[in-house]
Motif scaffolding. Structure first.
Motif: not given
Lengths: 413, 347
Positions: A140-147, A159-170, B323-327
């Motif tokens: 997952s680090g690779l997947l997030l980091g690559t882009p 962006v990483t903040l958004g990722f953290g929220e996405i994981v929790r919301l998922l 958030f997906v939109l942001l990313v």
């Protein structure tokens, strides 16, 4: 070259003096001093020295939590401290590690592989799944980091903040898999040390120690066992990260942190090494998450709020970004202080409401971050990067110089 | 409207995970767009605060979301001081008085938010600027300040006000505007709330745009964001411009806070600004951070996209869409829709 350095010796602070002494030791000697220290640390929750032990909660459990936070701090330190990438979604990796263990071993999950139909044995399920959790988080680090690692500084943080929220919301919204807000319960833990007294093994939450036992077994509850397990993992992770730090990878990280453009021009493949830092940091976070899932045997989305990311960051910044021992100290402060105040009604003779102070922890840590950034942005135990790039040779050269010139030592005194 | 192409379900192993239904969006297209514009106006006003500060200082003012949150509490406190009790209404005493109450609440929210923003700059950021701290240090300070303000309202404010304000739970709403349908567009209903929010947001947006692009102070702001050193040499006081920037951002956040409480009367809680702040920042990035008009546009785009997504995937996915939109935006076009730069907005 060595003479001016020695002439400056009287100005060296205590911490640097210690550092100098430590760096001149040979590797076996460092182990000789380090191992008893780790042993002493491991015995802390057994001895429970008065004044240090906590009153409101079990000290063993506090130390177990410290172990997990220390791992997180070491992992986040690779990303923030060494490579200089501000990651505000680190809790996402922690959550992925914890949820991987939960999904594979909790009876509430549709992907449960324990029990009569699964291929995981009850006894070793946690141990078998923990490496999977690390691998999944690394991925997952690779997947997030690559882009995202093509972004710089502030953007990356958001962006990483958004990722953290996405994981929790998922985790919160994929009810049919993660159980949503109900979470996953009865997660596996290493079921070892099974005896008549401990039918579920020493790592089970039911192990509350042996109140009638000797000084050693009296406080030997599940928290202590988890602390020991995390201590072993910390030693391994520290060796791994330390070796990386002294290698080409570590030097590339320092170069990127200090000036990314200059590093790029000097031929450092910055993107590759940033991705390395991200993936390694993520997998260490995942390992800690796996520990958490096993110890608590229960994961729920609210435990992975963004606020935790900030707490982790606080540990790293407080201790000193880039310094492994510093961030471990930071993790200790973050975990220990609120717990030390719990249930305490007086300190140094003052009447206080310890529970309220423990509750205000985010207020105090927020203030600590602000004050620290103004007065000591390098943290409590700052890193000495300039000398580190030269490695041990410079210290040994300096020491040789000192032995060769006894009059210089006189100056130092 | 629902065909096999428009509806679907994503499966991961056995249980159904995400289902989507584009037909539902088509059936309630106007309603979702109106909702989206309401949210978008609020995001846009908050986003301006982020974008202006970023333009002038190159700093993500992470604590801006809490400036917004303070605005919500300020207007609530003002209403309470005027004698309204919690769970009461403020709309039963005639149109003129309602407008008066609204005005007082707006002024209170804007003053407190503006004051808090300037105070934050003084206490937290100015010492760092004097020390020439790197940008990471600024961001960490901003995060610290965010938590301090949040926890202040969580724990300290109830002690100061005898439990009337702040604390763990949301405030009992004082309803400012009673929702009434005004007219319909297709399937959507335009209510009086919609009109208030949209008109107020448009007026404020034009006022801000005028201020930044046409006045002496605005020219100073643009000059500092282009080149602080030269601007200083030309006689622009950098410190004063920075203060002004925070003040304007705070004013708009306060106004947005009032509009937000009109829309969500029960949303006055210590943690109520955090998520909205992140989304507003996303909006600023979406439009091109540092670009004033970009922030306004980004807010609207984010609000509408989020609400469309909510109709397609279901309510619980609303935040994820944002958030997906942001990313995605940061990956594909990190400079945002209109491109970043306050200085180049109008040379």
């Amino acid at each position: 070259m060595s003479t001016p350095a020695i002439a400056k010796a009287p100005k060296i602070a205590f911490g640097d003096r210690f550092r100098l002494w430590w760096n001149t030791l040979s590797r076996p000697a460092q182990w000789g001093f380090g191992a008893p220290f780790v042993l002493l640390l491991a015995l802390l929750p057994i001895i429970r020295p008065p004044g240090l032990t906590t009153t409101g909660t079990d000290f063993g459990a506090v130390m177990a939590q410290f172990g997990m936070y220390a791992l997180i701090a070491i992992g986040l330190n690779v990303v923030v401290g060494q490579a200089g990438l501000l990651d505000l979604g680190y809790v996402g990796f922690y959550a992925i590690g914890a949820y991987t263990v939960g999904l594979l071993t909790s009876p509430d999950s549709p992907w449960n592989k324990t029990g009569p139909n699964g291929f995981l044995s009850d006894k070793w399920a946690w141990l078998a799944v923990a490496p999977i959790a690390v691998a999944v988080t690394a991925l997952s680090g690779l997947l997030l980091g690559t882009p995202t690692l093509r972004l710089r500084g502030d953007y990356l943080a958001i962006v990483t903040l958004g990722f953290g929220e996405i994981v929790r919301l998922l985790a919160d919204n994929l009810d049919s898999i993660t159980g949503g807000g109900q979470g996953l319960s009865q997660i596996a833990y290493p079921r070892v040390g099974v005896s008549a007294k401990q039918p579920l093994g020493v790592f089970s939450a039911g192990n509350a120690g042996d109140p009638t036992g000797s000084w050693f077994t009296r406080h030997l509850n599940s928290g202590v066992w988890w602390f020991w397990l995390s201590l072993v993992l910390i030693v391994f992770v520290l060796m791994f990260v330390g070796n990386l730090e002294r290698s080409r990878v570590g030097r590339a990280w320092v170069a990127i942190r200090e000036d990314e453009d200059a590093a790029e021009i000097m031929g450092v493949p910055t993107f590759k090494f940033k991705l390395w830092a991200f993936v390694i940091g993520a997998s260490i976070g995942g390992l800690s998450g796996a520990l958490y899932a096993g110890q608590v045997q229960f994961v729920v989305p609210t435990n992975f709020n963004v606020i935790n990311s900030v707490l982790f960051l606080c540990a790293v910044v407080l201790g000193g970004q880039g310094n492994k021992l510093g961030v471990i100290l930071g993790a200790f402060i973050i975990v220990y202080l609120p717990n030390a105040f719990l249930g305490r009604t007086e300190i140094f003779g003052w009447q206080i409401d310890g529970n309220a102070i423990a509750q205000y922890k985010y207020l105090f840590f927020g203030l600590a971050l602000m004050l620290l950034m103004i007065f000591r942005p390098q943290g409590l135990i700052p890193v000495r990067q300039k000398l580190l790039t030269y490695g041990r040779q410079i210290y040994q050269a300096m020491r040789r110089g000192r032995e060769a010139q006894p009059e210089a030592v006189e100056v130092a005194k | 409207m629902t065909g096999p192409v428009l509806q679907g379900t994503m499966y991961l192993a056995d249980p159904a995970v995400i289902s989507f239904d584009i037909g539902k969006l088509a059936r309630s297209f106007f309603q979702s767009t109106i909702d989206g514009l309401e949210w978008g106006s609020i995001y846009a006003l908050v986003a301006v605060g982020y974008t202006l500060v970023y333009g002038v200082l190159r700093l993500i003012n992470f604590a801006h979301s809490e400036i917004f949150m303070l605005g919500m509490f300020a207007q609530y406190a003002a209403l309470m001081l005027m004698g309204f009790s919690p769970s009461g209404n403020a709309y039963n005493e005639g149109v003129l008085l309602t407008i008066f109450f609204l005005g007082v609440a707006t002024v209170a929210a804007m003053l407190v938010s503006g004051g808090a923003a300037v105070g934050l700059e003084r206490v937290a950021y100015r010492p760092l600027r004097k020390r020439n701290a790197p940008s990471l240090v600024f961001l960490i300070t901003a995060i610290g300040a965010d938590f301090v303000i949040q926890e202040f309202v969580h724990f300290v404010l109830p002690k100061l006000t005898g439990g009337k304000l702040g604390g763990l739970n949301a405030q009992q709403p004082i309803i400012l505007v009673q929702q009434e349908s005004v007219f319909k567009i297709g399937d959507g209903t335009v209510t009086n709330k919609t009109l208030i929010i949209l008109i107020a947001a448009v007026l404020l947006a034009f006022a801000t745009d005028y201020f930044v692009n046409r006045t002496k102070f605005g020219r100073g702001m643009r000059a500092v964001s282009q080149d602080p050193t030269t601007a200083t040499l030309m006689g622009v006081s950098r410190e004063r411009i920075i203060m002004l920037t925070f003040l304007i951002g705070g004013f708009l956040a306060g106004a947005a806070a009032l509009l937000y409480t009109i829309k969500v009367p029960g949303g006055i809680i210590y943690s109520g600004g955090f998520l909205l702040g992140i989304k507003a920042f996303s909006a600023a990035v979406l439009g091109g951070i540092g670009n004033l008009r970009g922030a306004l546009l980004g807010g609207l785009v984010l609000g509408v996209a989020e609400n469309w997504g909510q109709y397609i995937f279901g309510t619980q996915w609303k935040d994820i869409v944002a958030f997906v939109l942001l990313v995605l935006v940061l990956m594909i076009r990190p400079t945002g829709i209109l491109g970043e730069s306050l200085g180049k907005a109008r040379a």
